[in-house]
Design an enzyme around this catalytic site. Structure first.
Site, mmCIF file in Angstrom:
data_model
loop_
_atom_site.group_PDB
_atom_site.id
_atom_site.type_symbol
_atom_site.label_atom_id
_atom_site.label_comp_id
_atom_site.label_asym_id
_atom_site.label_seq_id
_atom_site.Cartn_x
_atom_site.Cartn_y
_atom_site.Cartn_z
ATOM 1 N N GLU A 209 0.823 -1.205 0.000
ATOM 2 C CA GLU A 209 0.000 0.000 0.000
ATOM 3 C C GLU A 209 0.861 1.261 0.000
ATOM 4 O OE1 GLU A 209 -3.281 -2.287 2.849
ATOM 5 O OE2 GLU A 209 -2.311 -0.454 3.544
ATOM 6 N N LYS A 211 2.437 4.587 1.173
ATOM 7 C CA LYS A 211 2.718 5.213 2.460
ATOM 8 C C LYS A 211 2.602 6.721 2.284
ATOM 9 C CE LYS A 211 5.736 5.516 6.414
ATOM 10 N NZ LYS A 211 5.247 6.884 6.664
ATOM 11 N N ARG A 216 -1.505 10.317 11.126
ATOM 12 C CA ARG A 216 -2.255 9.110 11.461
ATOM 13 C C ARG A 216 -3.534 9.487 12.199
ATOM 14 N NH1 ARG A 216 0.053 3.771 12.524
ATOM 15 N NH2 ARG A 216 -1.687 2.304 12.647
ATOM 16 N N ARG A 231 -2.498 9.477 16.625
ATOM 17 C CA ARG A 231 -1.774 8.236 16.933
ATOM 18 C C ARG A 231 -1.450 8.139 18.420
ATOM 19 N NH1 ARG A 231 2.847 7.100 13.728
ATOM 20 N NH2 ARG A 231 3.659 5.899 15.461
ATOM 21 N N GLU A 260 -4.979 7.679 7.561
ATOM 22 C CA GLU A 260 -4.181 8.904 7.564
ATOM 23 C C GLU A 260 -5.018 10.017 6.954
ATOM 24 O OE1 GLU A 260 -0.331 9.376 7.288
ATOM 25 O OE2 GLU A 260 0.248 7.386 7.966
ATOM 26 N N PHE A 295 -6.797 2.555 5.773
ATOM 27 C CA PHE A 295 -6.098 1.322 5.374
ATOM 28 C C PHE A 295 -6.461 0.132 6.247
ATOM 29 C CE2 PHE A 295 -2.969 4.019 7.710
ATOM 30 C CZ PHE A 295 -2.907 3.300 8.892
ATOM 31 N N ARG A 366 4.882 -3.151 17.368
ATOM 32 C CA ARG A 366 5.710 -2.973 16.173
ATOM 33 C C ARG A 366 6.381 -4.309 15.899
ATOM 34 N NH1 ARG A 366 7.909 1.795 14.331
ATOM 35 N NH2 ARG A 366 7.794 2.760 16.392
#
Length: 508
Positions: A209, A211, A216, A231, A260, A295, A366
């Site tokens: 996708e 970026k 965010r 975020r 976003e 997304f 993460r």
């Protein structure tokens, strides 16, 4: 509980490098806390009080504390009420009220308590009591499995409240914690790879996708009631009415969406990130319009989707948001991923994010399921200090001291920032003016040439790579570092880690 007991536990945590010892000290503290003081205490320890920032800086606090008390008398509840009072002090006479409140507190606090309170007030808590350690401490104190505690934290976005639930209701209470429309959750994060093929090698078949170089957002909808969060989980609904109106048109009554937002130019291309953030942070509506792109979808009409694989979430997302879905393709072919990357760059975007189709939505984590690829190495670092300029920059704060996040304590205390370099490149006159106005307000100490600051300001830095260096404690230095932009949408613990930067070193 007396605040001195919390200060003593924090000191124990600071004094030991043993994670087990840190966990035991914090677990013992948590067991002894009254239920109503658990959440405030956890907030103090991680440097994020429930009231947020209350509008006082280091200079203000340190200048008003006065002579410390000889014996402890302050309680956790006293400090919690103080923060309520400081937050409520607005308008005419608020400065005097804040001053009186801080002076009264300072007279009651011992020397150790004054130092602790100062760090709480300015958001700089250096106890090593990071969230990961506290999660383990909550699990130990409540005798609840760590995985259960971690999931509740991820879904609620609130470690303090999770700790209270665990200690008062155990595993049964935490298992009731789920996604709730209107309660933001920690966003899933991406790791980094140098090229699309390398990212695919990590994820396998993936959704490749665009970026976007935007801000965010997480959007919650319940009927016509729409809330938009950053975020860092701060609500900014009133700043983005155009996003609210778009989401109200979607064919669902309950939604949690991840995406976003960015501003576009007259040709439909993305404006610079600074333009988006200027509009994103505006309290009053401006002429610049923000467009949302989504997304991921976490919830729709009563059904939680975070435990379903991305391959199932994407068709639902596309059905709900239609043309507002971020462009991308599902593929296992490196050539296709390279093409999507070229298309994204040609459209003015940063690069791509490669997301494994089998991945669930791991809130707050993460991992390797999402991997971002950008042609220029850019990293989010934290400003540790700023040097006064010379020559044309005399009188301006210029050269930045840059730190990477060390969550494990490999190079010091867990949660500290490890210096990895300096730069003055890429700074415009506007940024120099901003730095010179901003950094003295968060100064912790200074020398003739350097203003050292609270490690709270995140800056995006472009580099050509890293090299081995004995000059800095992390054993590396940045190569050709230059400032891209400040990231007001990010917290210090969103910064890239020293481990990520060290992974760029050539082997051998």
């Amino acid at each position: 509980m007396l605040l001195s007991e919390v200060v003593a536990a924090a000191a124990t945590v600071t004094a030991t490098s043993s994670r087990l010892a840190k966990v035991e000290a914090l677990a013992d503290l948590l067991r002894r806390l009254p239920p109503e003081e658990v959440a405030p205490t956890v907030g103090f320890l991680i440097g994020r009080a429930r009231q947020g920032r209350v509008g006082v800086g280091y200079r203000t606090v340190s200048g008003l504390m006065g002579e410390p008390a000889e014996a402890p008398s302050l309680t956790v509840a006293d400090l919690d009420h103080l923060l309520d009072d400081l937050l409520a002090a607005t308008g005419t006479g608020s400065a005097a009220l804040r001053q009186d409140t801080l002076q009264t507190l300072g007279r009651r606090a011992t020397a150790g308590e004054q130092q602790f309170v100062t760090r709480v007030l300015i958001g700089e808590m250096r106890t090593g009591a990071l969230e990961g350690v506290l999660v383990d401490a909550v699990a130990k104190a409540s005798e609840v499995p760590g995985a259960t505690v971690r999931r509740a934290v991820m879904l609620s976005g609130d470690l303090g409240e999770t700790a209270r639930l665990a200690l008062t209701g155990g595993a049964d209470a935490l298992e009731q914690v789920g996604l709730a429309v209107g309660t933001p959750v920690l966003p899933m994060l991406a790791s980094t790879a140098a090229a699309p093929a390398a990212a695919l090698a990590i994820t396998g078949e993936a959704s490749v996708e665009y970026k976007l170089d935007g801000a965010r957002i997480q959007v919650h909808r319940d009927g016509d009631d729409v809330h938009v969060y950053t975020r860092s989980l701060a609500e900014i609904t009133h700043r983005v009415p155009e996003v609210v109106e778009v989401v109200r048109t979607f064919p669902a009554t309950q939604l949690i969406l991840d995406g976003e937002t960015l501003s576009l130019d007259e040709d439909g291309g993305p404006r610079p990130f600074q333009d988006t953030m200027s509009r994103f942070g505006a309290e009053a509506q401006r002429s610049t319009v923000l467009k949302p792109w989504f997304f991921d979808i976490l919830h729709v009409d009563g059904e939680d989707l975070i435990d379903r694989p991305l391959s199932e979430r994407l068709p639902i997302l596309e059905k709900v948001v239609g043309a507002y879905r971020i462009p991308g393709e599902v593929t296992a072919d490196p050539a296709t991923a390279e093409r999507v990357s070229r298309d994204a760059l040609a459209a003015g975007h940063e690069g791509i994010v490669v997301k494994g189709v089998d991945s669930v939505y791991a809130a707050g984590r993460r991992g390797k399921s999402w991997v971002k690829v950008k042609p220029v190495h850019t990293y989010d670092l934290v400003v540790l200090g700023v040097e006064w300029g010379s020559g044309r920059r005399t009188g301006w704060l210029s050269n930045l001291h840059l730190g990477a996040y060390d969550p494990t304590g490999e190079f010091g205390e867990p949660g500290e920032f490890v210096m990895v370099g300096k730069t003055f490149k890429g700074l415009t006159d506007a940024l120099l003016r901003w730095q010179t106005e901003h950094f003295p307000t968060i100064e912790t100490r200074s020398t003739k040439h350097v203003v050292f600051v609270e490690p709270v300001t995140v800056v995006e830095i472009a580099i050509d790579g890293v090299q081995r260096s004995s000059r800095y404690p992390g054993g590396i230095a940045l190569r050709f570092a230059r400032v891209k932009q400040y990231r007001e949408d990010k917290r210090p613990d969103d910064a890239d880690t020293i481990q990520t930067l060290r992974a760029m070193l050539p082997s051998g």
